[in-house]
Enzyme design. Structure first.
Site, PDB file in Angstrom:
ATOM      1  CB  CYS A 159      -0.807   0.251   0.785  1.00  9.86           C
ATOM      2  SG  CYS A 159      -2.626   0.872   1.053  1.00  9.86           S
ATOM      3  CG  HIS A 175      -3.646  -3.915   2.967  1.00 15.02           C
ATOM      4  ND1 HIS A 175      -3.168  -3.106   3.624  1.00 15.02           N
ATOM      5  CD2 HIS A 175      -4.410  -2.287   2.800  1.00 15.02           C
ATOM      6  CE1 HIS A 175      -2.421  -1.774   4.467  1.00 15.02           C
ATOM      7  NE2 HIS A 175      -3.734  -1.521   3.233  1.00 15.02           N
ATOM      8  CD  GLU A 217      -1.139  -5.629   5.333  1.00 19.45           C
ATOM      9  OE1 GLU A 217      -0.352  -6.475   4.485  1.00 19.45           O
ATOM     10  OE2 GLU A 217      -1.694  -5.069   5.877  1.00 19.45           O
TER      11      GLU A 217
END
Ligand SMILES: *[C@@H]1O[C@H](CO)[C@@H](O)[C@H](O)[C@H]1NC(C)=O
Ligand SMILES: *[C@@H]1O[C@H](CO)[C@@H](O)[C@H](O)[C@H]1NC(C)=O
Ligand SMILES: *[C@@H]1O[C@H](CO)[C@@H](O)[C@H](O)[C@H]1NC(C)=O
Ligand SMILES: *[C@@H]1O[C@H](CO)[C@@H](O)[C@H](O)[C@H]1NC(C)=O
Length: 305
Positions: free
Chosen positions: A123, A233, A235
């Site tokens: 990001c 993202h 994660e």
């Protein structure tokens, strides 16, 4: 038997060289300034980035902002890769931006000496990479501040390093289900990428996305360097729960793992190490405790420094 071994070697060139691998990789995660500093809270790392790397077999060292060049250089020579997380600071004038620039330069220089040091941007970290590679602010506004999307794979993604070892079910899900979470208002449009020679020569675009109007670049890998970026993202799927649009399906969670697995494997190709065990212990993130912030922030847990 020897003949067979030789033929086998030709077939699998890379397996001929004795496999050298660092099975104890340590990866730096870059901190960034907090929005409103307080005592003991001037910078932070979201714990999900730490868990992301730990889940795939790496240990993490926080990379603090505002260190000297010498300190960063010493840390660079101690760790096996670095991750630039998402967030909200400036990509040209923050402590995060300064550190990112120094590590990027060190990684590029190291590569020319045969020292393989992987860099990952997520990001804001991806946006930072576009700035570092082009030296220009090339981002545009998009309507993507809280939406899960399927990836649109480019033809070039078939030759990618990043997705090469992904299981077919995860790849299919990535292409057809909304399992990549976007939390950004800035994007590198495909048009900006195509019109910037520095970016075009440096990065292979693996996936794109659209906000309905504007097509933007969502996953890249450098052609010649172990440098990777996602606007989305990876994660969050496994580790963040504060927003309703974060996907948690089994294949979404597997996506978290296989993205981390790829990057940690890249770090296993690097052999930097700390001066001694004492220095290593002192640097590891285990020296800090994450704080539960899920009730008032987008992140479940933060490390404050
Ligand atoms: C880093 O330095 C900048 C500029 O000198 C300052 O504004 C910022 O507060 C510092 N950040 C931290 C976390 O010390
Ligand atoms: C950072 O980028 C912003 C937006 O393009 C620009 O206004 C500002 O002057 C830049 N700052 C530095 C230090 O380059
Ligand atoms: C932004 O995207 C959302 C869907 O993700 C949509 O509901 C909304 O209308 C869009 N806003 C604008 C200004 O296009
Ligand atoms: C991608 O490959 C397909 C099939 O080979 C081809 O039809 C298409 O034009 C290619 N797309 C681009 C953007 O090159």
């Amino acid at each position: 038997m020897n003949n067979f071994a030789i033929v086998f070697c030709f077939a699998l060139l890379s397996s001929c060289t004795p496999l050298k691998r660092n099975e104890k990789p340590i990866i730096g995660v870059l901190a960034q300034e907090v929005y409103s500093p307080q005592p003991q809270k001037t910078s932070y790392i979201a714990a999900s980035y730490v868990k992301f790397l730990e889940a795939a077999g790496a240990r993490v060292v926080p990379v603090m902002v505002n260190q000297t060049r010498e300190e960063y250089k010493q840390l660079f020579n101690s760790i096996n890769g670095i991750l630039y997380p998402g967030g909200g600071v400036s990509i040209n004038s923050s402590g995060y931006a300064n550190a990112a620039r120094i590590f990027y330069k060190l990684a590029i220089d190291a590569f020319s000496r045969g020292d393989y040091f992987p860099v990952w941007g997520t990001c804001l970290g991806f946006e930072e990479l576009t700035y570092l590679t082009s030296g220009k602010m090339l981002l545009s506004h998009t309507n993507t501040s809280g939406v899960a999307l399927p990836l649109i794979f480019t033809n070039e993604s078939r030759e990618s390093k990043l997705f090469n070892d992904f299981p077919v079910d995860v790849l299919n899900a990535l292409a057809t289900e909304s399992i990549t979470e976007n939390s950004h208002i800035w994007s590198l449009t495909l048009e900006s990428y195509n019109s910037n020679a520095d970016l075009r020569q440096f990065y292979r675009v693996l996936t794109t996305n659209s906000d309905g109007k504007t097509e933007f670049v969502s996953t890249v890998e450098a052609y010649d360097y172990p440098i990777y970026g996602t606007q989305w993202h990876p994660e969050k799927n496994a580790f963040e729960w504060t927003r309703p649009y974060i996907p948690h399906s089994p294949l979404a969670v597997k996506t978290t793992f296989f993205m981390a697995d790829f990057f940690v494997n890249e770090a296993r190709k690097n052999f930097h190490k700390f001066e001694d065990e004492e220095a290593e212990k002192k640097a590891l993130i285990y020296n800090y405790n994450p704080v539960y912030t899920g009730t008032k922030s987008a992140f479940e847990q933060l490390y404050f420094f």
